[in-house]
Design a protein around this motif. Structure first.
Motif: not given
Length: 379
Positions: A151-154, A177-179, A188-192, A195-197
């Motif tokens: 989905p990140v690629f999409l 919107a994708g996020a 999982h929240w760890g991915y977010f 990404v914020i970092a």
């Protein structure tokens, strides 16, 4: 079975779908559009031309499209998600090669009777595809790295094409919107957090790259950032828009100057008064009460969408409705923040109020998907 349930079941299937239509949502959309018609009439000096009349026709067409999309079974839209996404990508590539240029950007396809902006379509097709993807993907795989990267690629693919136009505002909307879709699906929240970092690092790199050979943004985009941070540094140049916008917002007071009595818009001090900055015209003429009324209508639309999503047992329908609600929220939140000086000016229209054909038609078609999910949910 109650008499009401029996009566509904005896109605022909096509008419029954109209009865199941989310009519409060349709009425709220009409009320918001009514604000737009009123303000477009005002900024034209008390005339339905050149903006109000075409906007009314587009809204009427858009409502027909919404109902037609809503009548189609939701499983059809699930199956069409990949085709719709691919079609929007092809249109973005076509714009990059042959698109019409306006105000320094290449964002439109000139159809003769209107200008189509494929980036508006990509916001909805992305939500459709991600909803279909997470409906297909088992819950236990949602947070596994390989299934997160897809989905990140999409998301990044249309974002890169839109950013090239250049259209920073729409690019940011696509990413957010994708996020949000990934978050709703249970990633999982760890991915977010990661990404914020990385986002903080990217922002630092954007500022460090200014004036170098590897500059990451266009010069006008940096000027928008400068204007956001200190509008008074260039009040007659890059800071003119936001300065005049703040004057209009402040002069409206509690109840406004009155319909068609706004000095900033009537005397043409307010730029783009019929598109990006139409909210400031509303606030000047109807004050805090008028602006709060519009915001209340927007929030009620979000509430009805969330309520419909939460009551829907179909995963695709629920995710699709939430995704469209978030996209709609981002539209008006970014626009209002922009004209109030809380965010950089990125050229995002006020949904159903700003003048424009593509944005309105695509948005009403998106609410048609919400209606389809509502009409065809398990009962």
């Amino acid at each position: 079975m109650s008499y009401l349930e029996y009566s509904v079941k005896t109605v022909p299937a096509g008419l029954r779908k109209l009865l199941y239509l989310n009519w409060p949502l349709a009425l709220l959309l009409t009320a918001v559009a009514g604000f737009g018609f009123l303000m477009l009439y005002s900024v034209a000096g008390g005339s339905f031309t050149p903006w109000a009349a075409p906007q009314m026709k587009r809204f009427a067409l858009g409502m027909v499209v919404m109902v037609m999309v809503g009548m189609v079974p939701i499983w059809f839209w699930r199956n069409m998600a990949g085709v719709a996404y691919l079609g929007s990508l092809l249109l973005l590539i076509f714009v990059d090669l042959f698109g019409a240029v306006g105000m320094g950007a290449q964002r439109w396809i000139d159809l003769g009777f209107m200008r189509l902006q494929p980036s508006e379509l990509s916001k909805i097709t992305l939500v459709m595809l991600l909803a279909a993807y997470y409906d297909w993907l088992p819950l236990k795989r949602v947070s596994r790295p390989v299934w997160v990267m897809i989905p990140v690629f999409l998301i990044l693919l249309p974002t890169a094409l839109v950013l090239k136009q250049p259209d920073l505002g729409t690019s940011l909307l696509l990413v957010f919107a994708g996020a949000a879709m990934m978050f709703f699906a249970g990633v999982h929240w760890g991915y977010f957090a990661a990404v914020i970092a990385m986002g903080v690092g990217l922002i630092t790199a954007v500022f460090q790259s200014r004036g170098t050979g590897w500059q990451m943004l266009k010069d006008y985009q940096y000027r928008r950032i400068d204007t956001f941070l200190d509008p008074s540094s260039d009040p007659l140049g890059a800071g003119y828009h936001i300065t005049q916008s703040k004057i209009a917002l402040g002069s409206g007071g509690w109840a406004g100057r009155g319909f068609m009595q706004g000095t900033q818009s009537r005397l043409n001090f307010l730029p783009e008064k019929h598109t990006d900055f139409i909210f400031t015209t509303l606030a000047e003429e109807f004050g805090f009460l008028g602006a709060f009324s519009l915001l209340t209508l927007y929030l009620l639309i979000i509430v009805f969408c969330i309520s419909s999503a939460m009551s829907n047992k179909d995963r695709f329908s629920s995710l699709l409705t939430l995704g469209i609600a978030v996209t709609f929220f981002l539209f008006f939140a970014v626009n209002m923040s922009m004209v109030m000086g809380l965010a950089p000016v990125v050229g995002v229209p006020l949904p159903l109020v700003s003048y424009g054909g593509s944005a309105m038609l695509v948005l009403l078609a998106a609410f048609g998907l919400v209606q389809s999910a509502h009409i065809h949910k398990p009962r």
